[in-house]
Design an enzyme around this catalytic site. Sequence first.
Site, mmCIF file in Angstrom:
data_model
loop_
_atom_site.group_PDB
_atom_site.id
_atom_site.type_symbol
_atom_site.label_atom_id
_atom_site.label_comp_id
_atom_site.label_asym_id
_atom_site.label_seq_id
_atom_site.Cartn_x
_atom_site.Cartn_y
_atom_site.Cartn_z
ATOM 1 N N ASP A 32 0.860 -1.182 0.000
ATOM 2 C CA ASP A 32 0.000 0.000 0.000
ATOM 3 C C ASP A 32 0.899 1.234 0.000
ATOM 4 O OD1 ASP A 32 -2.944 1.031 0.457
ATOM 5 O OD2 ASP A 32 -1.655 2.217 1.782
ATOM 6 N N GLU A 34 1.077 5.636 0.232
ATOM 7 C CA GLU A 34 0.482 6.948 0.467
ATOM 8 C C GLU A 34 1.219 7.932 -0.431
ATOM 9 O OE1 GLU A 34 -2.168 7.071 2.140
ATOM 10 O OE2 GLU A 34 -2.001 5.063 3.009
ATOM 11 N N HIS A 173 -5.496 4.789 6.554
ATOM 12 C CA HIS A 173 -4.797 5.603 5.550
ATOM 13 C C HIS A 173 -3.322 5.757 5.856
ATOM 14 C CE1 HIS A 173 -8.455 6.577 3.380
ATOM 15 N NE2 HIS A 173 -9.025 6.925 4.527
ATOM 16 N N ASP A 178 -2.841 -0.268 6.352
ATOM 17 C CA ASP A 178 -3.713 -0.629 5.231
ATOM 18 C C ASP A 178 -3.256 -1.928 4.567
ATOM 19 O OD1 ASP A 178 -4.957 1.694 5.858
ATOM 20 O OD2 ASP A 178 -4.707 2.671 3.911
#
Length: 635
Positions: A32, A34, A173, A178
């Site tokens: 994952d 960001e 998040h 995540d």
Amino acid sequence: MSTAASVQQSAYQATFEELGTPLRDVTFVVVDLETTGTNATEGGITEIGAVKVRGGEVLGEFQSLVNPGQPVPAFVARLTGITNAMVATAPDIALVLPSFLEFAHGTVLVAHNAPFDVGFLKAMCARLDYPWPGFTVVDTVPLARRLVTRDEAPNHKLSTLANLFHATVSPDHRALADARATVDVLHALFERLAPMGVTHLEDLATAADPVPPEVRRKRHLADGLPESPGVYLFRGPGDEVLYVGTSVNIRKRVRSYFTAAEKRRRITEMVRIAERVTPVACATPLEAQVRELRLITEHAPRYNRRSKFPERHSWVRLTDEAYPRLSVVSGVVAGAAHIGPFGSRRTAQEAVHALHDALNLRQCTARIPLVSKRPGSPCALAGMGRCSAPCVATEAPDTSYADVADAARDALTGDPAPVVRALSDRIATLAHQERYEEAGEVTRRLRAFVQGAHRAQRLGPLAACAELVAARPSGIGDAPGKPGGWEIVVIKHGRLAATDVSAPGASPLPLVDALRTTAEHVEPPVAPAPAAHPEETDLLLGWLDSPGVRLVHVSDTWACPVRAAGAHADLTWASERVRTEIGAAEGPADAEAGAAAGTAAVADAGTAADAETADGTAVVRGPENARHVDTMTAC
């Protein structure tokens, strides 16, 4: 054919490579990211989190903040909690990316909405001039859409799915959290996929396809099938054959029946009924195609639409009587002129109509003696001058009818140009009169006749040949096998009698001798009918016409007349006649438009087969593939 190609009745023990990789043995890296935005080419990565798992066990984790090299937008900071201050001292992506790629090396990448995360990773690799490793990627979003209904969850967001499946970590998040939540979602989805037959990594590629569950559960029917050319038979509960197909890779083709690639409703219905699949491994794709035809003819599977009833093929025969006529028949007899076979009686009747339009053959069905004792009653055709009325000959034979019969015999077995010329003139006249529907009807008749004559003239010489041995190099173009060998084919009376592929680098002559010795015995047929399904002989003729084929041995002459129906297979003569007629009758301004409308009647004629005789060139086929002029042409 080689005896090794018999139907496999015994169990087949597949290798792990053939079955695929079980999901429990696959190492996944669930990742994952960001980021500073949604545009991978302009944005930057602020955090990478990943979890490595195999067989439900966590093998390791990866987490790092990343300096994106640009300010973190305020709305991103509020969403993720990652601020400019947090990434100011974080390592650059040039330092983090190599570590992540090493962590994920040799694994399968998993992400929720994978195009987003993988898109950023690919963009960073391109920006840093790193080659993309080419990971296999699994996206949990389409899997969830397929497996989780609206009754269970209002959407397929990661937070919603994590709550539905009681994930041990709640997504917030942040990259690692995540990723951990996605691991739990992935395992929950795998539990739902297992009853549907999705148990291997290769199955995941189509797991999100809209395939009925009862069809997907039949995927195991492909397990253990060989990855080689051959035929496959779907069998029902009573071991009856439901469907017969062929492929250059049996296992791969059968697997496709359980995916969204299969859109035929009848076949989907067949798969629901099927209980098992029987493979028939073949030495070459040609043998597979031939065996498919034979098995369809033998079993007449209800889900196969073609080639089930060769006995329903029709021929057009010039009868053997004092005053011959045309007859649509189901078989051939020696000494008579035939064309065909036709796929339906209706098409054969259209060919008969074409001949009646061009020649003054009698159309009555009664047998007429050479000289009648009592005069008959002439029909309307006699009154129109389209029949010499041999039925009224009471003093001497009607010799004029013999010329008509000879012309019909020549058109059937040799040069059909007189018929083509007469009907082309008629089509041109009708087109000039703007009677396009009638012109189209005449065109259909002409096309049926030409194609029937062309097929008989191709099948007949091969059907009369007791033995023909041919070879082509293997592994070149679409030829099977490894380069350096030879694909050998033995044909007897239009039937495939033996075939095999020689080893690369080895002399093919011993194999040729062995195949000729062990080849199937074939009884001579009555030409032009071959000793096999007509479509089988068509397949063999197509193979003989393929590039690189060499004749090794021919027992009889294999040739067709120079002026044969193949020269007219594309109906070019009719098209040109229409253009000439309309162009001569109309002014230059209207000629092109009129000719275009007129030739529409023959534009759909297509090329029934090769028209290699259209230029009048003659060819003789012999052991040396020599080409000579003036006497014969290739079939």
